[in-house]
Write a protein that holds these residues in place. Structure first.
Motif, PDB file in Angstrom:
ATOM      1  N   ASN A   1     -27.797 -34.590 -37.979  1.00  0.00           N
ATOM      2  CA  ASN A   1     -28.028 -34.367 -36.585  1.00  0.00           C
ATOM      3  C   ASN A   1     -29.426 -34.289 -36.236  1.00  0.00           C
ATOM      4  OD1 ASN A   1     -25.208 -33.524 -36.445  1.00  0.00           O
ATOM      5  ND2 ASN A   1     -25.422 -31.469 -37.360  1.00  0.00           N
ATOM      6  N   GLY A   2     -30.016 -35.397 -36.523  1.00  0.00           N
ATOM      7  CA  GLY A   2     -31.589 -35.466 -36.053  1.00  0.00           C
ATOM      8  C   GLY A   2     -32.595 -34.721 -37.066  1.00  0.00           C
ATOM      9  N   GLN A   3     -32.436 -33.950 -38.052  1.00  0.00           N
ATOM     10  CA  GLN A   3     -32.995 -33.349 -38.671  1.00  0.00           C
ATOM     11  C   GLN A   3     -33.214 -33.776 -40.338  1.00  0.00           C
ATOM     12  OE1 GLN A   3     -32.873 -28.928 -38.645  1.00  0.00           O
ATOM     13  NE2 GLN A   3     -30.984 -29.130 -37.324  1.00  0.00           N
ATOM     14  N   ARG A   4     -34.432 -34.101 -40.464  1.00  0.00           N
ATOM     15  CA  ARG A   4     -34.641 -34.720 -41.953  1.00  0.00           C
ATOM     16  C   ARG A   4     -34.452 -33.684 -42.937  1.00  0.00           C
ATOM     17  NH1 ARG A   4     -39.717 -38.287 -43.499  1.00  0.00           N
ATOM     18  NH2 ARG A   4     -41.069 -36.379 -43.106  1.00  0.00           N
ATOM     19  N   ILE A   5     -33.657 -33.999 -44.010  1.00  0.00           N
ATOM     20  CA  ILE A   5     -33.502 -32.908 -44.665  1.00  0.00           C
ATOM     21  C   ILE A   5     -33.893 -33.406 -46.330  1.00  0.00           C
ATOM     22  CG2 ILE A   5     -31.102 -32.097 -43.912  1.00  0.00           C
ATOM     23  CD1 ILE A   5     -29.665 -33.700 -46.101  1.00  0.00           C
ATOM     24  N   ALA A   6     -34.249 -34.587 -46.464  1.00  0.00           N
ATOM     25  CA  ALA A   6     -34.947 -35.027 -47.959  1.00  0.00           C
ATOM     26  C   ALA A   6     -35.264 -36.517 -47.673  1.00  0.00           C
ATOM     27  CB  ALA A   6     -33.996 -34.808 -48.923  1.00  0.00           C
ATOM     28  N   SER A   7     -36.113 -36.688 -48.813  1.00  0.00           N
ATOM     29  CA  SER A   7     -36.581 -38.139 -48.808  1.00  0.00           C
ATOM     30  C   SER A   7     -36.575 -38.594 -50.234  1.00  0.00           C
ATOM     31  CB  SER A   7     -37.997 -38.249 -48.329  1.00  0.00           C
ATOM     32  OG  SER A   7     -38.030 -37.937 -46.870  1.00  0.00           O
ATOM     33  N   PRO A   8     -35.383 -38.897 -50.833  1.00  0.00           N
ATOM     34  CA  PRO A   8     -35.078 -39.504 -52.162  1.00  0.00           C
ATOM     35  C   PRO A   8     -35.865 -40.688 -52.537  1.00  0.00           C
ATOM     36  CG  PRO A   8     -32.873 -38.678 -51.065  1.00  0.00           C
ATOM     37  CD  PRO A   8     -34.052 -38.801 -49.982  1.00  0.00           C
ATOM     38  N   ASP A   9     -36.349 -40.790 -53.786  1.00  0.00           N
ATOM     39  CA  ASP A   9     -37.144 -41.864 -54.079  1.00  0.00           C
ATOM     40  C   ASP A   9     -36.768 -42.813 -55.538  1.00  0.00           C
ATOM     41  OD1 ASP A   9     -37.874 -39.988 -55.769  1.00  0.00           O
ATOM     42  OD2 ASP A   9     -40.157 -40.113 -55.049  1.00  0.00           O
ATOM     43  N   SER A  10     -35.589 -42.374 -55.844  1.00  0.00           N
ATOM     44  CA  SER A  10     -35.047 -42.782 -57.281  1.00  0.00           C
ATOM     45  C   SER A  10     -33.651 -43.322 -57.178  1.00  0.00           C
ATOM     46  CB  SER A  10     -35.429 -41.795 -58.291  1.00  0.00           C
ATOM     47  OG  SER A  10     -34.895 -42.200 -59.753  1.00  0.00           O
ATOM     48  N   MET A  11     -33.324 -44.325 -57.598  1.00  0.00           N
ATOM     49  CA  MET A  11     -31.965 -44.881 -57.586  1.00  0.00           C
ATOM     50  C   MET A  11     -31.555 -44.173 -58.816  1.00  0.00           C
ATOM     51  SD  MET A  11     -29.232 -46.617 -56.832  1.00  0.00           S
ATOM     52  CE  MET A  11     -27.813 -47.040 -57.686  1.00  0.00           C
ATOM     53  N   PHE A  12     -32.081 -43.857 -59.975  1.00  0.00           N
ATOM     54  CA  PHE A  12     -31.358 -43.384 -61.026  1.00  0.00           C
ATOM     55  C   PHE A  12     -31.134 -41.637 -61.196  1.00  0.00           C
ATOM     56  CE2 PHE A  12     -33.866 -47.199 -61.981  1.00  0.00           C
ATOM     57  CZ  PHE A  12     -32.764 -48.026 -62.160  1.00  0.00           C
ATOM     58  N   GLN A  13     -30.858 -41.026 -60.281  1.00  0.00           N
ATOM     59  CA  GLN A  13     -30.717 -39.625 -60.183  1.00  0.00           C
ATOM     60  C   GLN A  13     -29.628 -39.381 -59.119  1.00  0.00           C
ATOM     61  OE1 GLN A  13     -34.561 -37.612 -59.515  1.00  0.00           O
ATOM     62  NE2 GLN A  13     -33.578 -35.814 -58.379  1.00  0.00           N
ATOM     63  N   GLU A  14     -28.874 -38.233 -59.390  1.00  0.00           N
ATOM     64  CA  GLU A  14     -28.092 -37.875 -58.359  1.00  0.00           C
ATOM     65  C   GLU A  14     -28.807 -36.833 -57.483  1.00  0.00           C
ATOM     66  OE1 GLU A  14     -23.512 -36.436 -59.202  1.00  0.00           O
ATOM     67  OE2 GLU A  14     -24.921 -34.574 -59.058  1.00  0.00           O
ATOM     68  N   TRP A  15     -28.459 -36.946 -56.147  1.00  0.00           N
ATOM     69  CA  TRP A  15     -29.207 -36.125 -55.121  1.00  0.00           C
ATOM     70  C   TRP A  15     -28.181 -35.231 -54.545  1.00  0.00           C
ATOM     71  CZ3 TRP A  15     -34.454 -36.569 -55.229  1.00  0.00           C
ATOM     72  CH2 TRP A  15     -35.032 -37.650 -55.439  1.00  0.00           C
ATOM     73  N   ARG A  16     -28.665 -33.757 -54.682  1.00  0.00           N
ATOM     74  CA  ARG A  16     -27.672 -32.841 -54.169  1.00  0.00           C
ATOM     75  C   ARG A  16     -28.367 -31.810 -53.044  1.00  0.00           C
ATOM     76  NH1 ARG A  16     -23.587 -29.889 -58.359  1.00  0.00           N
ATOM     77  NH2 ARG A  16     -23.105 -32.067 -58.191  1.00  0.00           N
ATOM     78  N   PHE A  17     -27.975 -31.463 -51.882  1.00  0.00           N
ATOM     79  CA  PHE A  17     -28.694 -30.875 -50.947  1.00  0.00           C
ATOM     80  C   PHE A  17     -27.625 -29.791 -50.480  1.00  0.00           C
ATOM     81  CE2 PHE A  17     -30.351 -35.168 -50.983  1.00  0.00           C
ATOM     82  CZ  PHE A  17     -31.473 -35.022 -51.438  1.00  0.00           C
ATOM     83  N   ASP A  18     -28.216 -28.551 -50.221  1.00  0.00           N
ATOM     84  CA  ASP A  18     -27.596 -27.414 -49.490  1.00  0.00           C
ATOM     85  C   ASP A  18     -27.741 -27.804 -47.872  1.00  0.00           C
ATOM     86  OD1 ASP A  18     -26.456 -25.313 -48.291  1.00  0.00           O
ATOM     87  OD2 ASP A  18     -28.085 -23.853 -49.497  1.00  0.00           O
ATOM     88  N   VAL A  19     -26.592 -28.059 -47.327  1.00  0.00           N
ATOM     89  CA  VAL A  19     -26.703 -28.454 -45.912  1.00  0.00           C
ATOM     90  C   VAL A  19     -25.999 -27.638 -45.048  1.00  0.00           C
ATOM     91  CG1 VAL A  19     -26.861 -31.040 -46.547  1.00  0.00           C
ATOM     92  CG2 VAL A  19     -24.540 -30.113 -46.335  1.00  0.00           C
ATOM     93  N   LYS A  20     -25.301 -26.540 -45.624  1.00  0.00           N
ATOM     94  CA  LYS A  20     -24.466 -25.605 -44.762  1.00  0.00           C
ATOM     95  C   LYS A  20     -25.259 -25.079 -43.308  1.00  0.00           C
ATOM     96  CE  LYS A  20     -22.029 -21.181 -44.550  1.00  0.00           C
ATOM     97  NZ  LYS A  20     -21.678 -20.013 -45.379  1.00  0.00           N
ATOM     98  N   ALA A  21     -26.634 -24.778 -43.367  1.00  0.00           N
ATOM     99  CA  ALA A  21     -27.417 -24.335 -42.161  1.00  0.00           C
ATOM    100  C   ALA A  21     -27.582 -25.690 -41.316  1.00  0.00           C
ATOM    101  CB  ALA A  21     -28.729 -23.834 -42.673  1.00  0.00           C
ATOM    102  N   LYS A  22     -27.391 -26.626 -41.689  1.00  0.00           N
ATOM    103  CA  LYS A  22     -27.472 -28.171 -40.891  1.00  0.00           C
ATOM    104  C   LYS A  22     -26.394 -28.446 -40.044  1.00  0.00           C
ATOM    105  CE  LYS A  22     -31.975 -28.526 -42.125  1.00  0.00           C
ATOM    106  NZ  LYS A  22     -32.042 -27.313 -43.127  1.00  0.00           N
ATOM    107  N   LEU A  23     -25.155 -27.733 -40.440  1.00  0.00           N
ATOM    108  CA  LEU A  23     -24.057 -28.429 -39.944  1.00  0.00           C
ATOM    109  C   LEU A  23     -23.393 -27.395 -38.796  1.00  0.00           C
ATOM    110  CD1 LEU A  23     -22.249 -29.379 -43.307  1.00  0.00           C
ATOM    111  CD2 LEU A  23     -23.246 -30.725 -41.738  1.00  0.00           C
ATOM    112  N   HIS A  24     -22.609 -27.976 -38.065  1.00  0.00           N
ATOM    113  CA  HIS A  24     -21.899 -27.096 -36.800  1.00  0.00           C
ATOM    114  C   HIS A  24     -20.544 -27.743 -36.957  1.00  0.00           C
ATOM    115  CE1 HIS A  24     -22.240 -30.773 -34.451  1.00  0.00           C
ATOM    116  NE2 HIS A  24     -23.407 -30.863 -34.303  1.00  0.00           N
ATOM    117  N   GLU A  25     -19.780 -27.001 -36.260  1.00  0.00           N
ATOM    118  CA  GLU A  25     -18.246 -27.261 -36.373  1.00  0.00           C
ATOM    119  C   GLU A  25     -17.881 -28.223 -35.619  1.00  0.00           C
ATOM    120  OE1 GLU A  25     -13.795 -25.206 -35.268  1.00  0.00           O
ATOM    121  OE2 GLU A  25     -15.699 -24.262 -34.788  1.00  0.00           O
TER     122      GLU A  25
END
Length: 223
Positions: free
Chosen positions: A160-184
């Motif tokens: 929703n237009g807010q940057r939450i992360a900037s990953p920089d590796s293909m060899f890694q699983e990325w997991r982010f808490d996004v509850k506060a960024k979502l709406h119904e």
């Protein structure tokens, strides 16, 4: 007791008994029993942990477009169909070459010298987009995480237009808490991939030894 600690404790205890007994055949039989027990014993604990999880795959309804700031060589034709700025269908998991080919925007890269003609693709940036449908039940959960099993490579993730992360590796699983960024309802998810060589050069410039070693910049990113 967490399942991992429970399993490790049982395995270590039984290994000690077998080793001190100095009986290889007894060790082998007991070791196999330990492995079986280690696999079966945690199952009730794992079932209790996973039965409350809700997984929503995000591998459909993706589109992609070329970024306006593409960083292509001056010799590249400005009339390339990939440069119209429009969105076209994308497959996730997948890659930009397949998306361009399946959309009829590039010829077969493996035919004759087409690969050489398509080198501009790696010198430009690409933006992928889809939508996350968040229900009231989903938002009522204690945790809502967004997980990526592979991002190749340097990119920025927006919800929703807010940057939450900037990953920089293909060899890694990325997991982010996004509850506060979502709406119904529908939520916009965008992944902006930088041109890989530009990203590599940016990292190489921060290395004080790069000017002396002249190492290829591509070695500076986990791609």
């Amino acid at each position: 007791v967490p399942a991992s600690r429970h399993v490790a404790g049982v395995a270590h205890f039984c290994w000690t008994i077998c080793y001190e007994g100095n009986d290889f055949m007894g060790f082998r039989r007991l070791f196999l029993c330990v492995i079986a027990f280690a696999v079966v014993a945690p199952l009730p604990l794992l079932a209790a942990d996973t039965r409350h999880l809700e997984r929503l795959p995000l591998n459909s309804d993706w589109t992609v477009r070329q970024l306006p700031d593409d960083g292509m060589a001056e010799s590249q034709s400005k009339t390339s169909p990939a440069l119209d700025g429009g969105w076209f269908a994308a497959t996730v998991p997948g890659d930009i070459h397949l998306d361009l080919f399946n959309s009829g925007k590039i010829p077969d890269p493996f035919y004759r010298d087409n690969e050489e003609k398509l080198q501009w693709i790696e010198k430009t940036g690409w933006e992928y987009r889809t939508s996350i449908n968040a229900t009231k039940a989903t938002l009522a959960r204690e945790n809502v995480e967004l997980t990526f099993e592979g991002l190749d490579t340097a990119c920025s993730i927006f919800i929703n237009g807010q940057r939450i992360a900037s990953p920089d590796s293909m060899f890694q699983e990325w997991r982010f808490d996004v509850k506060a960024k979502l709406h119904e309802g529908a939520n916009d998810l965008r992944i902006v991939f930088s041109a890989p060589m530009k990203a590599a050069e940016a990292v190489a410039e921060k290395d004080p030894w790069h000017s002396r070693t002249h190492t290829d910049p591509k070695g500076y990113i986990r791609k």
